[in-house]
Write a protein that holds these residues in place. Structure first.
Motif, short mmCIF file in Angstrom:
data_model
loop_
_atom_site.label_atom_id
_atom_site.label_comp_id
_atom_site.label_asym_id
_atom_site.label_seq_id
_atom_site.Cartn_x
_atom_site.Cartn_y
_atom_site.Cartn_z
N GLU A 257 0.75 -1.77 -0.34
CA GLU A 257 -0.28 0.17 -0.20
C GLU A 257 0.50 1.39 0.06
OE1 GLU A 257 -3.74 -1.28 2.04
OE2 GLU A 257 -3.51 0.55 3.13
N SER A 309 -2.54 -3.99 -4.44
CA SER A 309 -2.35 -3.04 -3.05
C SER A 309 -2.81 -4.13 -1.76
CB SER A 309 -1.61 -1.90 -3.39
OG SER A 309 -3.25 -0.88 -2.94
N SER A 311 -1.82 -4.09 2.13
CA SER A 311 -1.13 -3.24 3.47
C SER A 311 -0.14 -4.15 4.60
CB SER A 311 -2.53 -3.33 4.85
OG SER A 311 -2.26 -4.32 5.42
#
Ligand SMILES: *Cc1c(COP(=O)(O)O)cnc(C)c1O
Ligand SMILES: [Zn+2]
Length: 390
Positions: A257, A309, A311
């Motif tokens: 991210e 994406s 995290s």
């Protein structure tokens, strides 16, 4: 052998040292598919098995490729999927897929008569380049972002004897210096805008097909400087164009991210813009300006894939799951492929076959595991004491 610009189509001889077209476009190697051998019998798998696809004559090798492919028996059930595999690139000689690029790239350097090689690196590229330079008796210079390189990778570059130069800045800053140095100082650049690197890395596609005996529906992998996703797609396309396979996989690229300029542009359906200050625990993909983005974008578009994406939290969770449920220990960047599969799970049918590429070995970055973990107090050396802690 011919290099062709992916933007304007201009062609260059591969006998000269050249990394980009006059127009600034990325170059790719054109392989004569009339000459390639159909040797996909599932046996004796190593990178150089596919030499008829590889555009160099010389060969500096540490026995790269032939990495294992595992069926994730435990995790696939947990995810409600039928066929999920990991292609574990951590099993390469220096512990990452970069060795595939370097065996070909350093071989090309020798063919061109170069005795100095250089790269910018988040870690694995420098470890790999240093090893192949050592094997070839040539000098390697590696520029790394100061303080942001995993311990194991730094140790590798040092012990293989490279000149390690920390740069105040991130990977993108280091790469700028390398690009200038390579043209001014006559050292051969082996970052992944060098198209010969990708010629080695495309063998991941060959091995997947050779080992499984079929082409999976989806291939999921982390994206940093965006060379590998481009290379693997090129590999599958060559198999297709040679008539050895009759379907192509969808390419799914996963970014972290905090370093996701490509995934963001993809999701927001806008032009790609570099990101100033990339940040993620997955240091191997901590890149804000992926040099190969135009190739990667095409790979995803042509294959009707997707860029997503995840995290840092999702990455670290996936890393633990792979290790504790499948016995596969990968570095954080590599775990983003599993994190990506979990995030996209609802968009994937349960009976689709998926191959996750895990790009580098977990031991390269042990700190991330040990941070926040404390061993219990030592016990007395007696069965009594042991029983107490059970
Ligand atoms: C280099 C690297 C990547 C990123 O590959 P790109 O070709 O730069 O997109 C991902 N994971 C690991 C472990 C790497 O070393
Ligand atoms: Zn051009």
């Amino acid at each position: 052998m011919i290099l062709r610009c992916i933007e304007c189509g201009r062609e260059y001889s591969s006998e000269e040292v050249r990394y980009r077209c006059e127009c600034g476009g990325l170059l790719e190697v054109l392989v004569d598919l009339g000459e390639v051998e159909n040797i996909f019998d599932g046996k004796n798998i190593t990178l150089w098995k596919y030499k008829s696809f590889i555009p160099v004559e010389k060969r500096v090798s540490l026995n790269e490729g032939g990495t294992p492919i595992y069926r994730l028996e435990n995790l696939q059930t947990e995810l409600g999927m039928k066929e999920v595999y990991v292609k574990n690139e951590g099993a390469n000689p220096t512990g990452s897929f970069k060795d595939r690029g370097m065996t070909v790239g350093v071989s090309k350097a020798l063919e061109l008569g170069m005795d100095k090689v250089i790269c910018a690196s988040t870690g694995n590229t420098s470890a790999s380049l240093a090893a192949y330079a050592a094997k070839s008796n040539i000098k390697a210079y590696v520029l790394v972002p100061s303080g942001k390189i995993a311990l194991g990778k730094l140790a590798q570059a040092i012990v293989y004897g490279a000149k390690v130069v920390p740069v105040r800045g991130n990977f993108d800053d280091a790469l700028k210096v390398v690009v200038e140095a390579s043209s001014e100082l006559g050292v051969y650049m082996l970052n992944s805008i060098n198209p010969f690197r990708l010629e080695g890395q495309k063998t991941i596609a060959f091995e997947i097909f050779d080992q499984l005996g079929f082409v999976p529906d989806k291939v999921i992998l982390p994206v940093g400087n965006a060379g590998n996703i481009s290379a693997i797609w090129k590999g599958f396309k060559e198999l297709y164009e040679a008539g050895f396979i009759d379907k192509l996989p969808q390419m799914i690229g996963i970014q972290a991210e905090g370093a996701s300029p490509l995934a963001r542009a993809w999701k927001e359906r806008r032009e790609f813009k570099p990101l100033e200050k990339p940040e993620t625990v997955a240091t191997a993909i901590r890149i804000g300006n992926p040099a190969n983005w135009p190739k990667a974008w095409r790979a995803v578009e042509e294959s009707r894939g997707v860029l997503e994406s995840v995290s840092d939290e999702e990455i670290l969770k996936a890393q633990k799951m792979l290790a504790s449920k499948e016995g596969i220990f990968v570095e954080p960047a590599s775990a983003s492929s599993l994190a990506g599969l979990m995030k996209l799970r609802n968009e994937i049918e349960e009976d689709e076959s998926v191959v996750l590429i895990t790009t580098g070995h977990g031991l390269k970055d042990p700190n991330i595991i040990l941070e926040g973990f404390e061993l219990p107090e030592p016990i007395e050396p007696s069965l009594e004491a042991f029983k107490e802690v059970l």
